[in-house]
Scaffold this motif. Structure first.
Motif, PDB file in Angstrom:
ATOM      1  N   LEU A  49       0.824  -1.206   0.000  1.00 40.20           N
ATOM      2  CA  LEU A  49       0.000   0.000   0.000  1.00 40.20           C
ATOM      3  C   LEU A  49       0.857   1.254   0.000  1.00 40.20           C
ATOM      4  N   VAL A  50       1.860   1.294   0.869  1.00 42.94           N
ATOM      5  CA  VAL A  50       2.750   2.458   0.941  1.00 42.94           C
ATOM      6  C   VAL A  50       3.446   2.680  -0.393  1.00 42.94           C
ATOM      7  N   ASP A  51       3.972   1.606  -0.977  1.00 46.64           N
ATOM      8  CA  ASP A  51       4.707   1.753  -2.231  1.00 46.64           C
ATOM      9  C   ASP A  51       3.785   2.082  -3.404  1.00 46.64           C
ATOM     10  N   VAL A  52       2.582   1.488  -3.431  1.00 48.89           N
ATOM     11  CA  VAL A  52       1.656   1.761  -4.536  1.00 48.89           C
ATOM     12  C   VAL A  52       1.168   3.206  -4.481  1.00 48.89           C
ATOM     13  N   VAL A  53       0.736   3.655  -3.299  1.00 48.33           N
ATOM     14  CA  VAL A  53       0.240   5.033  -3.166  1.00 48.33           C
ATOM     15  C   VAL A  53       1.355   6.036  -3.473  1.00 48.33           C
ATOM     16  N   SER A  54       2.524   5.821  -2.886  1.00 49.32           N
ATOM     17  CA  SER A  54       3.643   6.737  -3.133  1.00 49.32           C
ATOM     18  C   SER A  54       4.096   6.658  -4.585  1.00 49.32           C
ATOM     19  N   GLY A  55       4.105   5.453  -5.145  1.00 53.14           N
ATOM     20  CA  GLY A  55       4.518   5.302  -6.536  1.00 53.14           C
ATOM     21  C   GLY A  55       3.572   6.000  -7.491  1.00 53.14           C
ATOM     22  N   ILE A  56       2.260   5.913  -7.226  1.00 51.57           N
ATOM     23  CA  ILE A  56       1.284   6.618  -8.061  1.00 51.57           C
ATOM     24  C   ILE A  56       1.477   8.124  -7.948  1.00 51.57           C
ATOM     25  N   CYS A  57       1.679   8.616  -6.728  1.00 50.04           N
ATOM     26  CA  CYS A  57       1.921  10.054  -6.532  1.00 50.04           C
ATOM     27  C   CYS A  57       3.175  10.491  -7.288  1.00 50.04           C
ATOM     28  N   ASN A  58       4.226   9.692  -7.223  1.00 47.17           N
ATOM     29  CA  ASN A  58       5.464  10.021  -7.931  1.00 47.17           C
ATOM     30  C   ASN A  58       5.249  10.034  -9.446  1.00 47.17           C
ATOM     31  N   SER A  59       4.513   9.042  -9.960  1.00 46.49           N
ATOM     32  CA  SER A  59       4.282   8.953 -11.402  1.00 46.49           C
ATOM     33  C   SER A  59       3.466  10.135 -11.901  1.00 46.49           C
ATOM     34  N   VAL A  60       2.417  10.496 -11.133  1.00 48.33           N
ATOM     35  CA  VAL A  60       1.575  11.630 -11.533  1.00 48.33           C
ATOM     36  C   VAL A  60       2.385  12.922 -11.519  1.00 48.33           C
ATOM     37  N   THR A  61       3.177  13.105 -10.455  1.00 48.75           N
ATOM     38  CA  THR A  61       3.972  14.328 -10.342  1.00 48.75           C
ATOM     39  C   THR A  61       4.994  14.429 -11.462  1.00 48.75           C
ATOM     40  N   LYS A  62       5.634  13.316 -11.775  1.00 52.60           N
ATOM     41  CA  LYS A  62       6.628  13.335 -12.853  1.00 52.60           C
ATOM     42  C   LYS A  62       5.971  13.625 -14.192  1.00 52.60           C
ATOM     43  N   ALA A  63       4.768  13.064 -14.409  1.00 50.72           N
ATOM     44  CA  ALA A  63       4.061  13.302 -15.671  1.00 50.72           C
ATOM     45  C   ALA A  63       3.586  14.745 -15.794  1.00 50.72           C
ATOM     46  N   VAL A  64       3.168  15.341 -14.658  1.00 43.36           N
ATOM     47  CA  VAL A  64       2.594  16.686 -14.687  1.00 43.36           C
ATOM     48  C   VAL A  64       3.665  17.759 -14.758  1.00 43.36           C
TER      49      VAL A  64
END
Length: 347
Positions: free
Chosen positions: A161-176
């Motif tokens: 959960l920690v890695d998935v939530v943080s990973g999604i946040c990282n991916s969105v931030t990098k894309a944006v």
């Protein structure tokens, strides 16, 4: 109250919460940042700290309450405390625009230029997400599982959960915004010591914020009085105790029950054990410790899991928050699958 009405009310409260956070952080960016750093800026931010403390109480969902409490009430508040003294990620050059300031404030992300490491196990974000979804339904059948197997599943779910939530946040931030971000964790199951687990492998965003906001100030203030070594030990224990208190607050938001102080004892215990580990390393010497780490590594993971079963998971399991969270995830997944099915049908 019917489920659609509950979902509508929760969505309405979540929208109001997002607006409150946006306005609060806009105030921090445009007004509080112009106040001289130090006590005056800290006082100007105190209303925001108070508002962020109340936000999780506006929600009823276990998942949303826990995430808002972690991201906003805990991490954003500590980042703003550092910002009050012109320190931390919000005072660095990338946070000079409002959108990036808000992203860094709200999400568990950290900019950095650390070289990317190839993981020893092939677990990328899609695989971790799939494993999480496969393990999740077992929570609602825990009465049919052996306690040790259930404990292993809980630990895996928390890690994923920690890695998935943080990973999604990282991916969105990098894309944006195109920012290069650090990974949320570094294979904590391969830890060779408690110091390695808490300092370099597990939930690194929280670790970095606690290091900047608690450990370094505590050790710096106490250094001239206690000496460098004792001040370092005190700073470590202080960081773990603050982490325990913040987890206790998150558990209160999620369960709405009086604190049992079990999770605080969990982190205080680990802080003391990390301090003791420093003493053992100093006694054995670093080369000898490297030989012992092959044995101590599995013992470290076993100690973390065992004490988590004893003190960390107990309040959530007694309250039934684990089952409610699993049900919410499954409802969300069913809703998403239903929308995909409707899209394909209309397509």
């Amino acid at each position: 109250m019917s489920r659609p009405k509950c979902m509508h009310e929760e969505t309405h409260n979540l929208i109001k919460l997002y607006i409150t956070v946006f306005l609060s952080l806009s105030y921090c960016f445009f007004i509080a940042s112009r106040i001289p750093k130090g006590k005056l800026r800290f006082l100007s931010l105190s209303p925001v700290f108070f508002v962020f403390t109340l936000l999780p109480l506006k929600l009823s969902s276990v998942i949303l309450t826990g995430l808002i409490a972690l991201f906003i009430t805990w991490l954003s508040t500590l980042k703003l405390v550092l910002f009050a003294f012109d320190s931390g990620p919000l005072s660095s050059p990338p946070a000079r625009s409002l959108p990036i300031f808000i992203l860094i404030s709200c999400l568990p992300i950290k900019t950095g230029q650390n070289p990317k490491k190839t993981p020893k196990l092939p677990l990328n974000l899609p695989i971790k997400t799939l494993l999480f979804l496969l393990l999740l339904p077992t929570v609602n059948h825990k009465q049919n599982l052996h306690p040790k197997l259930l404990l292993a599943i809980y630990c895996c779910l928390l890690y994923l959960l920690v890695d998935v939530v943080s990973g999604i946040c990282n991916s969105v931030t990098k894309a944006v915004v195109g920012m290069e971000l650090e990974m949320p964790s570094d294979e904590p199951y391969l830890s060779t010591s408690l110091q390695d687990f808490w300092g370099r492998r597990w939930n690194l965003m929280v670790t970095n914020v606690l290091r900047d906001a608690v450990y370094e100030p505590a050790s710096s203030i106490c250094g001239p009085i206690l000496g460098p070594q004792r001040a370092t030990m005190l700073g470590i224990v202080a960081a773990f105790v603050v982490s325990g208190l913040m987890h206790e607050l998150i558990f209160y938001y999620v369960t709405r029950e009086a604190p049992t102080w079990e999770v605080t004892r969990f982190f205080a215990l680990h802080g003391l054990c990390v301090v003791g580990e420093f003493g053992v390393k100093k006694l054995l010497g670093q080369p000898n410790w490297g030989v012992c780490s092959a044995v101590y590594g599995p013992l470290t993971v076993a100690f973390v899991i065992g004490t988590a079963h004893w003190l960390f998971f107990s309040p959530l399991v007694r309250n039934g928050a684990d089952e409610r969270a699993a049900k919410e995830f499954m409802n969300l997944l069913e809703c998403m699958m239903g929308k995909v099915g409707l899209t394909q049908l209309h397509g």
